[in-house]
Design a protein around this motif. Sequence first.
Motif, PDB file in Angstrom:
ATOM      1  N   GLY A   1       6.405  -9.240   0.869  1.00 49.39           N
ATOM      2  CA  GLY A   1       5.492  -8.304   1.524  1.00 49.39           C
ATOM      3  C   GLY A   1       5.175  -8.702   2.948  1.00 49.39           C
ATOM      4  N   VAL A   2       4.930 -10.001   3.169  1.00 50.64           N
ATOM      5  CA  VAL A   2       4.665 -10.475   4.534  1.00 50.64           C
ATOM      6  C   VAL A   2       5.865 -10.222   5.436  1.00 50.64           C
ATOM      7  N   SER A   3       7.086 -10.410   4.890  1.00 47.32           N
ATOM      8  CA  SER A   3       8.289 -10.233   5.710  1.00 47.32           C
ATOM      9  C   SER A   3       8.476  -8.787   6.165  1.00 47.32           C
ATOM     10  N   VAL A   4       7.891  -7.828   5.451  1.00 53.22           N
ATOM     11  CA  VAL A   4       8.039  -6.417   5.836  1.00 53.22           C
ATOM     12  C   VAL A   4       6.764  -5.846   6.440  1.00 53.22           C
ATOM     13  N   GLY A   5       5.741  -6.697   6.701  1.00 55.14           N
ATOM     14  CA  GLY A   5       4.552  -6.237   7.412  1.00 55.14           C
ATOM     15  C   GLY A   5       3.326  -6.006   6.563  1.00 55.14           C
ATOM     16  N   MET A   6       3.319  -6.478   5.324  1.00 52.06           N
ATOM     17  CA  MET A   6       2.152  -6.294   4.456  1.00 52.06           C
ATOM     18  C   MET A   6       0.875  -6.839   5.068  1.00 52.06           C
ATOM     19  N   ASP A   7       0.967  -7.999   5.748  1.00 53.07           N
ATOM     20  CA  ASP A   7      -0.238  -8.635   6.284  1.00 53.07           C
ATOM     21  C   ASP A   7      -0.824  -7.909   7.480  1.00 53.07           C
ATOM     22  N   HIS A   8      -0.207  -6.812   7.930  1.00 57.56           N
ATOM     23  CA  HIS A   8      -0.776  -6.016   9.012  1.00 57.56           C
ATOM     24  C   HIS A   8      -1.606  -4.842   8.487  1.00 57.56           C
ATOM     25  N   LEU A   9      -1.674  -4.688   7.173  1.00 52.75           N
ATOM     26  CA  LEU A   9      -2.500  -3.632   6.600  1.00 52.75           C
ATOM     27  C   LEU A   9      -3.968  -4.062   6.625  1.00 52.75           C
ATOM     28  N   ALA A  10      -4.843  -3.116   6.920  1.00 52.69           N
ATOM     29  CA  ALA A  10      -6.268  -3.416   6.830  1.00 52.69           C
ATOM     30  C   ALA A  10      -6.610  -3.659   5.361  1.00 52.69           C
ATOM     31  N   THR A  11      -7.414  -4.684   5.083  1.00 52.76           N
ATOM     32  CA  THR A  11      -7.762  -5.020   3.709  1.00 52.76           C
ATOM     33  C   THR A  11      -9.054  -5.812   3.701  1.00 52.76           C
ATOM     34  N   LEU A  12      -9.738  -5.808   2.574  1.00 53.62           N
ATOM     35  CA  LEU A  12     -10.967  -6.580   2.459  1.00 53.62           C
ATOM     36  C   LEU A  12     -10.745  -7.917   1.753  1.00 53.62           C
ATOM     37  N   HIS A  13      -9.978  -7.933   0.686  1.00 53.29           N
ATOM     38  CA  HIS A  13      -9.804  -9.213   0.000  1.00 53.29           C
ATOM     39  C   HIS A  13      -8.475  -9.358  -0.711  1.00 53.29           C
ATOM     40  N   GLY A  14      -7.414  -8.765  -0.230  1.00 55.42           N
ATOM     41  CA  GLY A  14      -6.115  -9.003  -0.831  1.00 55.42           C
ATOM     42  C   GLY A  14      -5.214  -7.791  -0.721  1.00 55.42           C
ATOM     43  N   TYR A  15      -4.143  -7.799  -1.521  1.00 54.62           N
ATOM     44  CA  TYR A  15      -3.135  -6.741  -1.460  1.00 54.62           C
ATOM     45  C   TYR A  15      -2.766  -6.283  -2.867  1.00 54.62           C
ATOM     46  N   LEU A  16      -2.271  -5.063  -2.936  1.00 53.19           N
ATOM     47  CA  LEU A  16      -1.790  -4.485  -4.184  1.00 53.19           C
ATOM     48  C   LEU A  16      -0.286  -4.277  -4.076  1.00 53.19           C
ATOM     49  N   PHE A  17       0.439  -4.668  -5.117  1.00 60.20           N
ATOM     50  CA  PHE A  17       1.875  -4.434  -5.191  1.00 60.20           C
ATOM     51  C   PHE A  17       2.130  -3.490  -6.357  1.00 60.20           C
ATOM     52  N   THR A  18       2.829  -2.389  -6.085  1.00 61.11           N
ATOM     53  CA  THR A  18       3.071  -1.386  -7.122  1.00 61.11           C
ATOM     54  C   THR A  18       4.560  -1.113  -7.255  1.00 61.11           C
ATOM     55  N   TYR A  19       5.015  -1.093  -8.520  1.00 59.34           N
ATOM     56  CA  TYR A  19       6.422  -0.768  -8.794  1.00 59.34           C
ATOM     57  C   TYR A  19       6.507  -0.129 -10.179  1.00 59.34           C
ATOM     58  N   ALA A  20       7.214   0.989 -10.247  1.00 58.86           N
ATOM     59  CA  ALA A  20       7.459   1.676 -11.520  1.00 58.86           C
ATOM     60  C   ALA A  20       6.164   1.949 -12.277  1.00 58.86           C
ATOM     61  N   GLY A  21       5.115   2.342 -11.536  1.00 62.11           N
ATOM     62  CA  GLY A  21       3.861   2.719 -12.167  1.00 62.11           C
ATOM     63  C   GLY A  21       2.956   1.575 -12.557  1.00 62.11           C
ATOM     64  N   GLN A  22       3.348   0.333 -12.280  1.00 62.80           N
ATOM     65  CA  GLN A  22       2.525  -0.824 -12.615  1.00 62.80           C
ATOM     66  C   GLN A  22       2.048  -1.501 -11.328  1.00 62.80           C
ATOM     67  N   THR A  23       0.791  -2.000 -11.351  1.00 66.87           N
ATOM     68  CA  THR A  23       0.190  -2.585 -10.151  1.00 66.87           C
ATOM     69  C   THR A  23      -0.240  -4.026 -10.423  1.00 66.87           C
ATOM     70  N   TRP A  24       0.011  -4.896  -9.427  1.00 66.17           N
ATOM     71  CA  TRP A  24      -0.397  -6.302  -9.491  1.00 66.17           C
ATOM     72  C   TRP A  24      -1.283  -6.610  -8.288  1.00 66.17           C
ATOM     73  N   LEU A  25      -2.254  -7.530  -8.448  1.00 67.93           N
ATOM     74  CA  LEU A  25      -3.165  -7.944  -7.377  1.00 67.93           C
ATOM     75  C   LEU A  25      -2.745  -9.308  -6.835  1.00 67.93           C
ATOM     76  N   SER A  26      -2.914  -9.502  -5.516  1.00 70.69           N
ATOM     77  CA  SER A  26      -2.570 -10.798  -4.919  1.00 70.69           C
ATOM     78  C   SER A  26      -3.643 -11.846  -5.178  1.00 70.69           C
ATOM     79  N   ASN A  27      -4.882 -11.420  -5.383  1.00 71.42           N
ATOM     80  CA  ASN A  27      -5.945 -12.377  -5.717  1.00 71.42           C
ATOM     81  C   ASN A  27      -7.016 -11.662  -6.528  1.00 71.42           C
TER      82      ASN A  27
END
Length: 381
Positions: free
Chosen positions: A234-260
């Motif tokens: 995610g960082v390699s494709v620019g994830m860390d440039h998204l505005a966020t309060l306390h982490g990131y969400l990764f979603t694939y095939a209808g399922q979501t994971w939290l970074s923290n």
Amino acid sequence: MSQQNLKLRATLHDEGKSWERMGTTLLNSTVWEFGTSVGMRDLAALHGYVFSHAGKTWRSHQHTALTLSAAGVHDGDLVEFAGDFEPVTGDEPQPLDSVSDGEAGRSRASTANGSRDGGGKDSPKEGTRPGSRGVGTPGSTQKDASVKDSPKEGARAVRTPEGSRGVRTPDGTKKETSATSESKITGDTDVPSAPTAPSAAPKAQIRVTLIDHKKRQRECVGRASLETCVWDFGVSVGMDHLATLHGYLFTYAGQTWLSNGPNQHQSLTLAAAGVQDGETVTFAGDFESVVYLNVTLADKVSRQRFGKASALTSVWLFGELLGLRTLEAQILPGCGYTFRKDGGPTWRSKQYPNLTLAATAVKSGDWVEFAVEVPPEPKEE
């Protein structure tokens, strides 16, 4: 001078709206660290942030290590932060077929260099390198000075007057071999082949959708091994440039994971998530668990504030964003700050330096108070 404390005014611009914050930092801090301390990450952004001072502008995507000192900032100055929505070189979306990991380009470059070196006029020839001795060209009468009768040497070729090559065997005798291009190395002089390098893990091409907190999207394509951590990818494709309060969400095939957070998946790999070559994934900022609090700064004259933050935000960072450091002059040696929810226990910054708002069980609408810690009175003997 680099440890000099600065008190700065910062104006935050967010798509037509702006507000001002006060902050204290060190002269050698980066402008982005200071920006984060005054709320820069609450701004909408797609490609990072923009810092402005004295008519000059810097972008976080291009000046990642810019310090306040290098930007010419002085105590009491006004600086500005805004979200960056202009793509920079290499940040624009690319077609899937046009993206490569650079290996083909490097291979072509090395091939071109190799042919140029091999056919160039200045390429060194065997036997004429500086410092070599006794290796002559055909017909030369110069002797090979490197051939010795050392017991450590194995079979070695020597030049004979007839033009054939002789092979010196371990017992000191010579065995004649044909000097034609079709000659084969005998069993006495077999040379083991060099071990082959392990092949690199294949990389997958993955389509990525990046979503900021205002639901705006941009797409790009990235390459990575499927054993790569999803957050590193995610960082390699620019994830860390998204505005966020306390982490990131990764979603694939209808399922979501939290970074923290409580259900964090910090070591999740693309393969473990089921991602395959050519498929699409999504990264977004995580804005859940926000609390809105009424705050009192217990000074000589109490001041009221209103603030919002992620429930996972540090209590003391939240206090600093609302002016807690203005009480700094009243702190006695060995003491710090206190935080108290109306009707709840008192938390001390020296005892709980990593305290989060969630740990204090505050809820939106609560009244909380920040104050300077009062040392306990000495016990009577």
